[in-house]
Design a protein around this motif. Structure first.
Motif, PDB file in Angstrom:
ATOM      1  N   UNK A   1       0.828  -1.208   0.000  1.00  0.00           N
ATOM      2  CA  UNK A   1       0.000   0.000   0.000  1.00  0.00           C
ATOM      3  C   UNK A   1       0.864   1.259   0.000  1.00  0.00           C
ATOM      4  N   UNK A   2       0.301   2.328  -0.488  1.00  0.00           N
ATOM      5  CA  UNK A   2       1.029   3.594  -0.507  1.00  0.00           C
ATOM      6  C   UNK A   2       0.556   4.541   0.592  1.00  0.00           C
ATOM      7  N   UNK A   3      -0.588   4.216   1.191  1.00  0.00           N
ATOM      8  CA  UNK A   3      -1.123   5.093   2.229  1.00  0.00           C
ATOM      9  C   UNK A   3      -1.335   4.308   3.513  1.00  0.00           C
ATOM     10  N   UNK A   4      -1.141   4.997   4.630  1.00  0.00           N
ATOM     11  CA  UNK A   4      -1.497   4.433   5.928  1.00  0.00           C
ATOM     12  C   UNK A   4      -2.553   5.354   6.524  1.00  0.00           C
ATOM     13  N   UNK A   5      -3.655   4.799   6.997  1.00  0.00           N
ATOM     14  CA  UNK A   5      -4.759   5.626   7.485  1.00  0.00           C
ATOM     15  C   UNK A   5      -5.103   5.275   8.917  1.00  0.00           C
ATOM     16  N   UNK A   6      -5.532   6.281   9.655  1.00  0.00           N
ATOM     17  CA  UNK A   6      -5.972   6.030  11.032  1.00  0.00           C
ATOM     18  C   UNK A   6      -7.268   6.780  11.291  1.00  0.00           C
ATOM     19  N   UNK A   7      -8.155   6.151  12.040  1.00  0.00           N
ATOM     20  CA  UNK A   7      -9.373   6.824  12.474  1.00  0.00           C
ATOM     21  C   UNK A   7      -9.613   6.469  13.935  1.00  0.00           C
TER      22      UNK A   7
END
Lengths: 286, 308
Positions: free
Chosen positions: A260-266
């Motif tokens: 993946x190219x993005x790491x996301x957090x919520x």
């Protein structure tokens, strides 16, 4: 005679009240009143607990140095080739006011094998880690932590500072020595292989005992109760948290990149705030 | 009759505890400047044996009134401080000033609660006592034994210090100042203008390793400001009464070393557990109680500095 017996009863009951009072303190030790069976019922619906020694390890310092920040590391131990997978890990601090500290859900493709965070510890306590595997069974292991002495407390340290950081999120990736680094060429996009990363969320995590200065009322508990982390759209790790997680929740973990190219957090907290952020995955792996 | 016996039994219980109070022995104090008396606490952890008497506590006598500065680590110690005051003056105790909310400084407060005595503390102190009080009572009941915790109450201040206030003891003015988060998030200092004596509370440690329960960066900044106060001597929270501002040097070196070590660890991605084991290790021979507090200081400093 009946009168005298009544006197004796009075003295006896007075004494028993005094003795009961004296017994209150030792009851704080886990040996005196082990809450674990009740917790198995409340948290795990009385499902059978299997020996988790070969499935999961839990590491904590024997003595909690700072009651507000006690590091804990959970490590899965399934050997390569085991057909079972760890679905979730529940962390229970038996003697805390809210024993269920966190429930981690491990992403199906992320191969998370290690999770470190920090918790509050109120007392001398057993700490249990319970892994639920894809075979549908629960596996338990435990450690024991002595409460800290001195003036530290399982509460927010600098309440105003913590408020100022509310909702700030930081992501960091670490070099992981000796784990497949040599095989990763440069310039080939995001590296595969095990990575180690950390997410930090600014949050005061009030345990609900603080008194509001102006109204003189006790304010309700206020903490991050949900955190979800993805690489692109694939779940890496999710956490359901409670007030036993230290202020400014900090989760450090290993995972395997899916390219993946993005790491996301919520993150969500108990007042319904939603904090979201995403980062480009650094292909250096550091 | 049945009623009478149980009442009698209760009376015996009360009478015993009252007797214990009446017999409170004077806490040893020395007059470090005219009208300023200090009990130097043991450099030790609070235990049942030492009655929690580990912090420096004291009092200042003015023309018309007395101010108590911190009350000790048990009601027993507070009562002994009261006995020491009453052996020297019968002026009213108008103020009990808390330098901050830690157990070794506030557990004796109940000995002074009563009409005409106002409790004074940092504007953050009521919040800190509310958040931590129940835990402290439980934890120290375990550590010191139930008997040592007898009568301990968290008494929130009603006169709050937010900035600088002056208290008049009659021809004697005390300047109280609240500080930003440093040793804790509710530190107050007391400066006696007449003798240039500073009660620094736990903003200053000597001999006893500094204990970090607030902000290491805040504390280092506060040390610079503190050093500029026109004091001649300081009563630290722990350690001997000393000259000012030289008393700050050891503590500054320790905190700077700790911050620098932790910063290096954060920069290279070390986990917090490594900080607990290694940061400021070179300071070990220079401090008492190093092994009781350094790992905790490092843990606390790490969780702050990683946000830089």
């Amino acid at each position: 005679m009946p009168g005298r017996r009544f006197h004796l009863l009075c003295i006896a009951s007075l004494l028993s009240v005094m003795l009961a009072g004296a017994r209150v303190a030792p009851a704080a030790t886990p040996e005196a009143n082990d809450p674990w069976p009740g917790l198995v019922q409340d948290i795990f619906n009385n499902r059978p607990m299997n020996d988790g020694a070969d499935v999961i390890a839990i590491e904590m310092p024997y003595r909690a140095e700072d009651a507000a920040i006690v590091p804990v590391t959970l490590r899965t131990k399934l050997p390569p080739g085991d057909s079972r997978r760890v679905l979730r890990i529940t962390l229970v601090i038996d003697q805390n006011p809210a024993p269920m500290a966190a429930k981690f859900e491990l992403g199906p493709d992320a191969n998370v094998t290690e999770i470190s965070t920090r918790v509050r510890v109120n007392n001398y306590t057993d700490v249990h880690a319970v892994a639920e595997l894809s075979d549908g069974k629960l596996y338990m292991t435990k450690t024991y932590v002595k409460a800290s002495g001195g003036c530290s407390a399982p509460a927010t340290k600098v309440a105003d500072e913590a408020k100022n950081r509310l909702g700030q999120m930081r992501y960091r990736q670490f070099a992981r020595a000796g784990e497949g680094r040599a095989g990763q060429g440069s310039g080939q996009g995001p590296a595969s292989g095990t990575r180690e990363a950390q997410i930090m969320i600014g949050h005061p995590s009030h345990s609900g005992l603080q008194m509001d200065q102006v109204t003189q009322l006790y304010i309700p508990a206020f903490f991050v109760d949900q955190l979800r982390l993805w690489q692109d759209d694939s779940l890496v790790l999710a956490m359901e948290g409670g007030i036993s997680i230290s202020e400014d929740p900090n989760i450090r973990f290993t995972y395997v990149s899916n390219g993946a190219t993005r790491f996301r957090a919520e993150a969500r907290d108990t007042e319904g705030h939603v904090f979201q952020k995403e980062w480009k995955v650094d292909d250096s792996g550091i | 009759m049945a009623h009478g016996v149980s009442v009698l039994a209760l009376l015996v219980v009360f009478a015993t505890s009252t007797l214990a109070q009446a017999k409170a022995q004077e806490l040893p104090v020395s007059e470090v400047a005219p009208g300023i008396f200090v009990h130097q606490g043991q450099t030790a952890l609070m235990t049942g044996e030492n009655e929690g008497a580990t912090a420096n506590i004291g009092f200042i006598i003015g023309e018309s009134a007395v101010a108590v500065i911190d009350t000790g680590g048990s009601v027993r110690e507070g009562q002994r401080l009261l006995a020491a005051i009453r052996a020297r003056t019968d002026k009213p105790i108008r103020y009990v000033i808390y330098t901050h909310g830690h157990p070794d400084h506030v557990f004796g407060g109940a000995a002074f609660a009563g009409d005409g005595t106002e409790f004074v503390g940092h504007r953050n102190l009521p919040r800190a006592l509310a958040a931590r009080g129940p835990f402290y009572l439980d934890a120290f009941r375990r550590i010191m034994g139930a008997q040592s915790l007898d009568g301990v109450r968290m008494i929130p201040p009603t006169l709050l210090v937010d900035g600088t206030i002056k208290l008049d003891l009659g021809s004697r003015t005390l300047t109280l100042k609240s500080w930003p988060a440093a040793h804790s998030d509710n530190d107050v200092t007391v400066f006696d203008e007449q003798t240039k004596t500073l009660f620094a509370g736990d903003l200053v440690f000597l001999g006893h390793i500094p204990v970090l329960d607030g902000s290491i960066r805040g504390w280092l900044a506060v040390i610079d400001e503190l050093g500029a106060l026109p004091a001649q001597r300081v009563i630290p929270g722990h350690g001997p009464v000393s000259e000012w501002p030289g008393a700050l040097a050891d503590q500054r070196r320790y905190l700077e070393t700790l911050a620098a070590d932790v910063r290096k660890l954060v920069a290279r991605g070390a986990p917090i557990t490594v900080a607990a084991d290694t940061a400021a290790a070179g300071e070990r021979p220079r401090w008492q109680l190093f092994d009781d507090y350094n790992a905790r200081n490092a843990t606390s400093a790490f969780s702050e500095i990683e946000w830089e």
